[in-house]
Every structure is written in structure tokens, then in C-alpha cells.
Scaffold this motif. Sequence first.
Motif, mmCIF file in Angstrom:
data_model
loop_
_atom_site.group_PDB
_atom_site.id
_atom_site.type_symbol
_atom_site.label_atom_id
_atom_site.label_comp_id
_atom_site.label_asym_id
_atom_site.label_seq_id
_atom_site.Cartn_x
_atom_site.Cartn_y
_atom_site.Cartn_z
ATOM 1 N N CYS A 1 0.806 -1.228 0.000
ATOM 2 C CA CYS A 1 0.000 0.000 0.000
ATOM 3 C C CYS A 1 0.833 1.269 0.000
ATOM 4 O O CYS A 1 0.279 2.370 -0.113
ATOM 5 N N GLY A 2 2.156 1.165 0.145
ATOM 6 C CA GLY A 2 3.009 2.342 0.076
ATOM 7 C C GLY A 2 2.653 3.366 1.133
ATOM 8 O O GLY A 2 2.424 3.039 2.303
ATOM 9 N N GLN A 3 2.572 4.620 0.737
ATOM 10 C CA GLN A 3 2.306 5.713 1.659
ATOM 11 C C GLN A 3 0.820 6.020 1.800
ATOM 12 O O GLN A 3 0.452 7.030 2.396
ATOM 13 N N GLY A 4 -0.026 5.163 1.260
ATOM 14 C CA GLY A 4 -1.448 5.239 1.546
ATOM 15 C C GLY A 4 -2.267 6.209 0.718
ATOM 16 O O GLY A 4 -3.431 6.448 1.044
ATOM 17 N N ALA A 5 -1.719 6.755 -0.344
ATOM 18 C CA ALA A 5 -2.486 7.704 -1.155
ATOM 19 C C ALA A 5 -3.712 7.042 -1.773
ATOM 20 O O ALA A 5 -4.802 7.625 -1.801
ATOM 21 N N VAL A 6 -3.552 5.827 -2.256
ATOM 22 C CA VAL A 6 -4.698 5.080 -2.784
ATOM 23 C C VAL A 6 -5.510 4.481 -1.643
ATOM 24 O O VAL A 6 -6.742 4.442 -1.696
ATOM 25 N N SER B 1 11.195 2.432 -3.439
ATOM 26 C CA SER B 1 10.480 2.778 -4.670
ATOM 27 C C SER B 1 9.191 3.542 -4.411
ATOM 28 O O SER B 1 8.823 4.434 -5.175
ATOM 29 N N GLY B 2 8.483 3.180 -3.321
ATOM 30 C CA GLY B 2 7.234 3.846 -3.031
ATOM 31 C C GLY B 2 7.397 5.246 -2.479
ATOM 32 O O GLY B 2 6.408 5.972 -2.316
ATOM 33 N N ARG B 3 8.643 5.641 -2.197
ATOM 34 C CA ARG B 3 8.896 6.978 -1.650
ATOM 35 C C ARG B 3 9.414 7.948 -2.704
ATOM 36 O O ARG B 3 9.540 9.147 -2.445
ATOM 37 N N LEU B 4 9.711 7.439 -3.896
ATOM 38 C CA LEU B 4 10.287 8.277 -4.942
ATOM 39 C C LEU B 4 9.226 9.126 -5.634
ATOM 40 O O LEU B 4 8.110 8.680 -5.872
ATOM 41 N N PHE B 5 9.615 10.349 -5.975
ATOM 42 C CA PHE B 5 8.803 11.251 -6.799
ATOM 43 C C PHE B 5 7.436 11.568 -6.190
ATOM 44 O O PHE B 5 6.509 11.936 -6.906
ATOM 45 N N GLN B 6 7.298 11.400 -4.872
ATOM 46 C CA GLN B 6 6.009 11.682 -4.255
ATOM 47 C C GLN B 6 5.779 13.189 -4.174
ATOM 48 O O GLN B 6 6.607 13.921 -3.643
ATOM 49 N N PRO B 7 4.663 13.685 -4.690
ATOM 50 C CA PRO B 7 4.407 15.127 -4.674
ATOM 51 C C PRO B 7 4.001 15.607 -3.283
ATOM 52 O O PRO B 7 3.447 14.850 -2.491
ATOM 53 N N SER B 8 4.260 16.875 -3.006
ATOM 54 C CA SER B 8 3.836 17.468 -1.744
ATOM 55 C C SER B 8 2.342 17.784 -1.804
ATOM 56 O O SER B 8 1.713 17.739 -2.871
ATOM 57 N N ASP B 9 1.787 18.128 -0.661
ATOM 58 C CA ASP B 9 0.375 18.496 -0.624
ATOM 59 C C ASP B 9 0.092 19.713 -1.497
ATOM 60 O O ASP B 9 -1.006 19.855 -2.047
ATOM 61 N N LEU B 10 1.073 20.597 -1.636
ATOM 62 C CA LEU B 10 0.888 21.778 -2.469
ATOM 63 C C LEU B 10 0.915 21.441 -3.955
ATOM 64 O O LEU B 10 0.198 22.047 -4.748
#
Length: 243
Positions: free
Chosen positions: A33-38, A200-209
Motif C-alpha cells: 500500500c506504500g504511503q497510503g495515497a490510494v 520505490s514507493g517513496r520516490l517522486f512523491q508530490p507534496s500536498d501543495l
Amino acid sequence: MPHPPLTPMARLRWDLVRRLLPAERSRVLEVGCGQGAVGVRLAERHVYTGVELDEASVGVARERMSQAGLSGRLIHGPVEDLADDEQFDLLCAFEVLEHIEDDTGALKSWLSRVQPGGKVLFSVPAWQSRFGPMDEAVGHFRRYSPDELTTVLHDAGVTDVRTQLYGMPLGYALEAVRNQIARRKAGIREDTVEDRTAKSGRLFQPSDLVGPVVMVGTWPFQQIQRAFPRTGTGLVAWGRVPA
């Protein structure tokens, strides 16, 4: 509260995935599930459980679930850490199978968690001919054609398999940029596939902004990719576990 931000490619993928989810409230298991965005999006409508091997990612996912006021369950560990008799109506794994050397074996293990007649939903990078520096950098063993993924799912016991490509045309540009970044960083790459997979699940993650900018910027491409279901750099597959 706004949803956690998605990367551009994940936003394109979600446009397809969300239309394949059950309409009725279901018990959903997301592997990797990675960082939980989905996961947050799934937990809004379903009874959600997510498992993830990367401890740092689970921490972010738990914080996001809490901030959203949702009761989704997040587990740091493998699927085997679930109770032996726990069953689900839908099994999801987005961008996970390509990280596993024995993909068929992993699928068979996961499918034991799906109740008879339940559904499965997966996404993977498409076309082995496109395997490049970024695939190597994030611990991919392979990419899949629609026929190859269908065969793997059939061999694991999934029936009524259907596939659809996505990412036309934006996915090609995103992939080129990521491959260029990976080439530049090749000299400082972690030694093991496990290390590369963990990050891999932490790469290229966009900020809330940045998230809203990605949402708006990818909207026209979501419409375009719907017109090209047989073209793209990403692949989604779904099917059913026999009753």
C-alpha cells in the motif's frame, strides 16, 4: 479534507482503477500500500486493510489515514501476518508484482485471502521492451505485456481476466524523464533489489501543495488515454477467483 496527492502516473492509473472498483461496500486488501495515497481513497468507501513491507511508508500511510478520520487498517509486514482465516472481497496490488521474482507464487499466496467469487485488481508497468534505468533503479524484475500478465494470472488461478493499457501519451514523457534521472544517479544506487524496492514507493512523491497541480495538469490526459485503451506504458488487469 483533500485526498493525499498522487504522482502524475498514479493519477492516470487511478482514473482507470476507480471505475473498476465494486459499487457495493466491500472488504478490500491492498498488498504493497506504500504511503497510503490510494488506501485513503479506498477506505472512504470500503472496509480497508493495507499491508506494506517498508516501515517508513507505513508510518506516512497511518498518519494520512488518521488525518482523514478513516478507520482503515495498516500493517507493517507481509500478507502472511494477517489472521489465517481472514478473507476479502477484493484484492488489489498496484505496481507490486514486477518487484517479485516469483510473481506466480506470490499471487497464489495472496489469492488464498480472497473469498470464492471475489475479485482481484492489479497494475504493472507495460512492455519488457521498455525496461530501462528506472526499472533497474527501483528493483523491477520485469515488465509485462497484456498477454504475459493474463498468463501469470491464469496460472495463479484467476479467471475472467481482462486488461487495459493506460498512460497515452503522458506516460511516455514521464518515463523518459525518470529514466534520465536514473541514469544520472546510477553510481549511487543501493546494492540489493530489496533496498531498491523498499525506497520505490517513496520516490517522486508530490507534496500536498503540488498535488492539486498534478490533478489539474493530468486531467486532459486522463480523457485522452480513455480513447487509447490498447496503448500506454502502464497496464491494469482484473479478474475473479473461482466460486
